[in-house]
Design an enzyme around this catalytic site. Structure first.
Site, PDB file in Angstrom:
ATOM      1  CE  LYS A   9      46.619  38.637  35.134  1.00  0.00           C
ATOM      2  NZ  LYS A   9      46.965  37.420  35.932  1.00  0.00           N
ATOM      3  CE1 TYR A  49      51.827  36.371  33.776  1.00  0.00           C
ATOM      4  CE2 TYR A  49      50.383  36.093  31.876  1.00  0.00           C
ATOM      5  CZ  TYR A  49      50.656  36.673  33.104  1.00  0.00           C
ATOM      6  OH  TYR A  49      49.772  37.562  33.667  1.00  0.00           O
ATOM      7  CG  ASN A 112      45.193  36.544  39.153  1.00  0.00           C
ATOM      8  OD1 ASN A 112      45.171  36.979  38.010  1.00  0.00           O
ATOM      9  ND2 ASN A 112      46.288  36.095  39.719  1.00  0.00           N
ATOM     10  CG  HIS A 115      50.788  41.513  34.793  1.00  0.00           C
ATOM     11  ND1 HIS A 115      51.578  40.467  35.197  1.00  0.00           N
ATOM     12  CD2 HIS A 115      51.640  42.495  34.381  1.00  0.00           C
ATOM     13  CE1 HIS A 115      52.858  40.801  35.022  1.00  0.00           C
ATOM     14  NE2 HIS A 115      52.917  42.022  34.523  1.00  0.00           N
ATOM     15  CD  GLU A 126      56.193  42.479  33.194  1.00  0.00           C
ATOM     16  OE1 GLU A 126      55.396  43.251  33.777  1.00  0.00           O
ATOM     17  OE2 GLU A 126      56.482  41.347  33.624  1.00  0.00           O
TER      18      GLU A 126
HETATM   19  N1  UDP Z   1      48.582  31.430  37.778  1.00  0.00           N
HETATM   20  C1  UDP Z   1      47.706  30.349  37.829  1.00  0.00           C
HETATM   21  N2  UDP Z   1      47.930  29.365  38.790  1.00  0.00           N
HETATM   22  C2  UDP Z   1      48.975  29.430  39.670  1.00  0.00           C
HETATM   23  C3  UDP Z   1      49.851  30.534  39.593  1.00  0.00           C
HETATM   24  C4  UDP Z   1      49.627  31.511  38.647  1.00  0.00           C
HETATM   25  O1  UDP Z   1      46.774  30.260  37.046  1.00  0.00           O
HETATM   26  O2  UDP Z   1      49.121  28.506  40.493  1.00  0.00           O
HETATM   27  C5  UDP Z   1      48.335  32.490  36.773  1.00  0.00           C
HETATM   28  C6  UDP Z   1      47.636  33.694  37.401  1.00  0.00           C
HETATM   29  O3  UDP Z   1      46.772  34.267  36.429  1.00  0.00           O
HETATM   30  C7  UDP Z   1      48.805  34.603  37.698  1.00  0.00           C
HETATM   31  C8  UDP Z   1      49.687  34.349  36.468  1.00  0.00           C
HETATM   32  O4  UDP Z   1      49.562  32.934  36.249  1.00  0.00           O
HETATM   33  O5  UDP Z   1      48.440  35.949  37.850  1.00  0.00           O
HETATM   34  C9  UDP Z   1      51.139  34.736  36.640  1.00  0.00           C
HETATM   35  O6  UDP Z   1      51.665  34.074  37.760  1.00  0.00           O
HETATM   36  P1  UDP Z   1      52.701  34.813  38.727  1.00  0.00           P
HETATM   37  O7  UDP Z   1      53.286  33.774  39.616  1.00  0.00           O
HETATM   38  O8  UDP Z   1      53.627  35.670  37.941  1.00  0.00           O
HETATM   39  O9  UDP Z   1      51.726  35.715  39.641  1.00  0.00           O
HETATM   40  P2  UDP Z   1      51.424  37.290  39.659  1.00  0.00           P
HETATM   41  O10 UDP Z   1      52.711  37.991  39.374  1.00  0.00           O
HETATM   42  O11 UDP Z   1      50.369  37.543  38.603  1.00  0.00           O
HETATM   43  O12 UDP Z   1      50.898  37.556  41.037  1.00  0.00           O
HETATM   44 MG    MG Z   2      54.102  37.691  37.909  1.00  0.00          MG
END
Ligand code: UDP
Ligand code: MG
Length: 133
Positions: A9, A49, A112, A115, A126
């Site tokens: 990211k 997303y 974070n 991805h 994807e």
């Molecule tokens: N995210 C956020 N706040 C939250 C949960 C998710 O900003 O409470 C963002 C974060 O960048 C995350 C992305 O949304 O990586 C996608 O969320 P997902 O639940 O798919 O998590 P991931 O698969 O990335 O672990």
């Molecule tokens: Mg995810």
């Protein structure tokens, strides 16, 4: 061979952590087969997303994810979808264990670093979304 879609990211790119994260993927003996640097827009983020568009954090996440280029990758290996999720660490930065990418480098749940697809089925969707056929 199983494949997954990985994306470093904008914070990973800006902080100069691409090499560090790529090293961890290579140390795990997963194979990076495709890479490209791209800049995302809101349209593709709404698709990628889709499960999060109604969340309160979504607008801030779009601002962050469009703030600079990302490094898109296809990574291959046995059980690579789950394996990459393990080395990434939990989504919420306070739950990400030390020794994982997020556990070692993230102090924000939005910013974070990385991805990774959450299932084999989503990985193929994807990969098609970002790399075409
Ligand atoms: N995210 C956020 N706040 C939250 C949960 C998710 O900003 O409470 C963002 C974060 O960048 C995350 C992305 O949304 O990586 C996608 O969320 P997902 O639940 O798919 O998590 P991931 O698969 O990335 O672990
Ligand atoms: Mg995810």
């Amino acid at each position: 061979m199983e494949r997954t879609y990985i994306m470093l990211k904008p914070d990973a790119v800006k902080r100069g952590l691409m090499g560090e994260i790529i090293s961890r993927i290579e140390r795990k003996a997963f194979k990076i087969t495709n890479v490209k640097m791209i800049t995302l827009n809101e349209e593709i983020l709404r698709e990628h997303y889709a499960h999060l568009v109604d969340k309160p954090f979504f607008p801030d996440m779009v601002t962050y994810m469009t703030s600079g280029p990302v490094l898109a990758m296809i990574v291959e290996g046995d059980d690579v979808v789950k394996g990459m999720r393990n080395i990434m660490g939990a989504t919420k930065w306070l739950e990400a264990e030390a020794g994982t990418i997020r556990g070692d480098y993230a102090n924000s749940t939005t910013e974070n670093l990385i991805h990774g697809s959450d299932s084999v089925e989503n990985a193929e969707i994807e990969i098609k979304r970002f790399f075409g056929e």
